[in-house]
Design a protein around this motif. Structure first.
Motif, PDB file in Angstrom:
ATOM      1  N   VAL A   1     -42.792  16.761   2.762  1.00  0.00           N
ATOM      2  CA  VAL A   1     -43.452  15.894   1.789  1.00  0.00           C
ATOM      3  C   VAL A   1     -42.692  16.041   0.474  1.00  0.00           C
ATOM      4  O   VAL A   1     -42.662  17.121  -0.126  1.00  0.00           O
ATOM      5  N   LEU A   2     -42.050  14.941   0.055  1.00  0.00           N
ATOM      6  CA  LEU A   2     -41.264  14.957  -1.179  1.00  0.00           C
ATOM      7  C   LEU A   2     -42.204  14.600  -2.328  1.00  0.00           C
ATOM      8  O   LEU A   2     -42.553  13.437  -2.513  1.00  0.00           O
ATOM      9  N   ALA A   3     -42.629  15.600  -3.079  1.00  0.00           N
ATOM     10  CA  ALA A   3     -43.595  15.375  -4.165  1.00  0.00           C
ATOM     11  C   ALA A   3     -42.828  15.230  -5.478  1.00  0.00           C
ATOM     12  O   ALA A   3     -42.211  16.179  -5.956  1.00  0.00           O
ATOM     13  N   CYS A   4     -42.891  14.020  -6.033  1.00  0.00           N
ATOM     14  CA  CYS A   4     -42.076  13.698  -7.215  1.00  0.00           C
ATOM     15  C   CYS A   4     -42.922  12.929  -8.223  1.00  0.00           C
ATOM     16  O   CYS A   4     -43.911  12.296  -7.848  1.00  0.00           O
ATOM     17  N   ARG A   5     -42.456  12.918  -9.473  1.00  0.00           N
ATOM     18  CA  ARG A   5     -43.350  12.300 -10.465  1.00  0.00           C
ATOM     19  C   ARG A   5     -43.227  10.788 -10.567  1.00  0.00           C
ATOM     20  O   ARG A   5     -44.017  10.167 -11.272  1.00  0.00           O
ATOM     21  N   THR A   6     -42.258  10.188  -9.899  1.00  0.00           N
ATOM     22  CA  THR A   6     -42.315   8.738  -9.685  1.00  0.00           C
ATOM     23  C   THR A   6     -41.939   8.462  -8.230  1.00  0.00           C
ATOM     24  O   THR A   6     -41.156   9.217  -7.629  1.00  0.00           O
ATOM     25  N   LEU A   7     -42.482   7.374  -7.690  1.00  0.00           N
ATOM     26  CA  LEU A   7     -42.151   7.043  -6.302  1.00  0.00           C
ATOM     27  C   LEU A   7     -40.701   6.592  -6.193  1.00  0.00           C
ATOM     28  O   LEU A   7     -40.050   6.816  -5.173  1.00  0.00           O
ATOM     29  N   ALA A   8     -40.169   6.006  -7.288  1.00  0.00           N
ATOM     30  CA  ALA A   8     -38.767   5.585  -7.261  1.00  0.00           C
ATOM     31  C   ALA A   8     -37.869   6.812  -7.065  1.00  0.00           C
ATOM     32  O   ALA A   8     -36.906   6.774  -6.286  1.00  0.00           O
TER      33      ALA A   8
END
Ligand SMILES: NC(=O)c1ccc[n+]([C@@H]2O[C@H](COP(=O)([O-])OP(=O)(O)OC[C@H]3O[C@@H](n4cnc5c(N)ncnc54)[C@H](OP(=O)(O)O)[C@@H]3O)[C@@H](O)[C@H]2O)c1
Length: 333
Positions: free
Chosen positions: A47-54
């Motif tokens: 699960v790639l948890a990032c602060r923007t979906l881009a």
């Protein structure tokens, strides 16, 4: 010290991760991206948890592009997978939503790699008003971890790894002024947040003996951390120092090894702490390294947990409600 740790541990030694679900915070850059790459290559669902979906989408494309130490191949073979998750650790409401989505989509979690971080910006505040580094590096990860505990508990070999820093050694938890309201020093605040990571790792281990809670630091690794810090602070002299020190910096892939060791290897121990083996811990292969003494003090751990829970509850009704819904699943405080 654990003798079973090989002298030159690399991802080649990483055990098979097929069937495991791993969440990596800050997975779009630096150590997080390298960790996601290695876990995917060994067959994990990441699960790639990032602060923007881009940013998460760009990370997915980079990981699937091939030539990534087998990561793209593993996904293509169906033995691993990638999931994109929006997570802003500087907003507790976003943390609550992210934890809910992990529960809905996966219903379980085997590895939580709390990797994301910011370093030494000028004084800034999170959405709920916390000092940015304490709020992002510690409180955001604290909130995420406690909300995900029910998904981890009962899994075989469930692990939670905090990514800390050598800055923990000069860090001090100032319980009278955790948010830099009386005095803000951007490096002291970074040290405080990174000390909090390792104190939290130890306290989590005390409260949850059924899972493996560990911490790791990368030494000096060439990532976006230093450029982002210089850009945010305008500290051009620090930029010059980083350029002079560049030969000492190791690659992001090498810097990710201690956290990957803690996250996957059978020789990693509950409550362990791992970092590079050479140049006073600045670079090299992972090995057990000493923790800042505060991390070994159960009174400090208990106090940090209690204060963190209270701060998060008071700042975010959504967090408080989510925690209450978990009821007895949360280890008693
Ligand atoms: N590199 C080193 O030499 C070094 C040394 C000691 C410790 N560390 C630790 O290593 C960890 C990883 O850093 P790195 O070196 O890989 O740096 P990096 O390349 O700058 O990566 C940091 C990651 O954290 C993410 N992040 C920052 N704020 C966030 C927020 N509010 N919500 C969600 N994600 C957020 C960043 O997202 P964006 O891309 O959106 O900014 C990025 O994905 C950090 O905890 C850092 O303290 C690094």
């Amino acid at each position: 010290m654990v003798s079973a740790v090989p002298r030159c541990w690399t991802t080649v030694a990483m055990p098979d991760q097929a069937g495991r679900v791993a969440l990596v915070t800050g997975a779009n850059s630096g150590l997080g991206l390298e960790s996601a790459r290695a876990l995917l290559a060994r067959g994990a669902t990441v699960v790639l948890a990032c602060r923007t979906l881009a940013k998460a989408q760009a990370a997915r494309e980079a990981l699937l592009a091939g030539g990534n130490g087998g990561a793209g191949q593993a996904a293509a073979n169906g033995s691993g997978g990638l999931d994109l998750l929006l997570l802003d650790l500087a907003d507790l409401d976003s943390v609550v939503l992210a934890a809910e989505q992990v529960a809905e989509r996966h219903g379980r979690l085997d590895l939580l790699l709390n990797n994301a971080g910011v370093m030494a910006p000028p004084l800034q505040r999170t959405r709920q008003g916390f000092e940015l580094q304490f709020g992002t590096n510690h409180l955001g990860h604290f909130a995420l971890t406690v909300l995900l505990l029910p998904l981890l508990q009962g899994r075989s070999d469930a692990r939670v790894v905090q990514v800390t820093s050598g800055a923990q050694y000069f860090g001090r938890l100032d319980f009278e002024d955790l948010q830099g309201e009386r005095r803000y020093d951007r490096w002291a605040a970074y040290g405080q947040s990174k000390l909090a990571n390792v104190v939290f790792a130890q306290e989590l281990q005390r409260r949850c003996p059924g899972l493996l809670s560990a911490a790791a630091h990368p030494g000096l690794a060439r990532t976006n951390l230093q450029p982002a810090s210089v850009a945010a602070s305008g500290a051009r002299l620090e930029g010059v120092v980083y350029r002079l020190l560049d030969p000492l910096f190791q690659s992001a892939a090498m810097g990710a090894l201690p956290q990957l060791f803690a996250a996957t290897d059978s020789a990693a121990e509950p409550g362990g702490h791992y970092g590079p083996s050479q140049f006073g811990g600045l670079r090299g292969w992972p090995r057990p390294v000493r923790m800042a003494p505060a991390a070994l003090d159960p009174a400090v751990g208990a106090r940090l947990w209690q204060v963190s829970e209270q701060l998060c509850r008071e700042a975010s009704p959504a967090f408080a409600a989510a925690l209450d819904r978990l009821g007895g699943v949360l280890p008693s405080t």
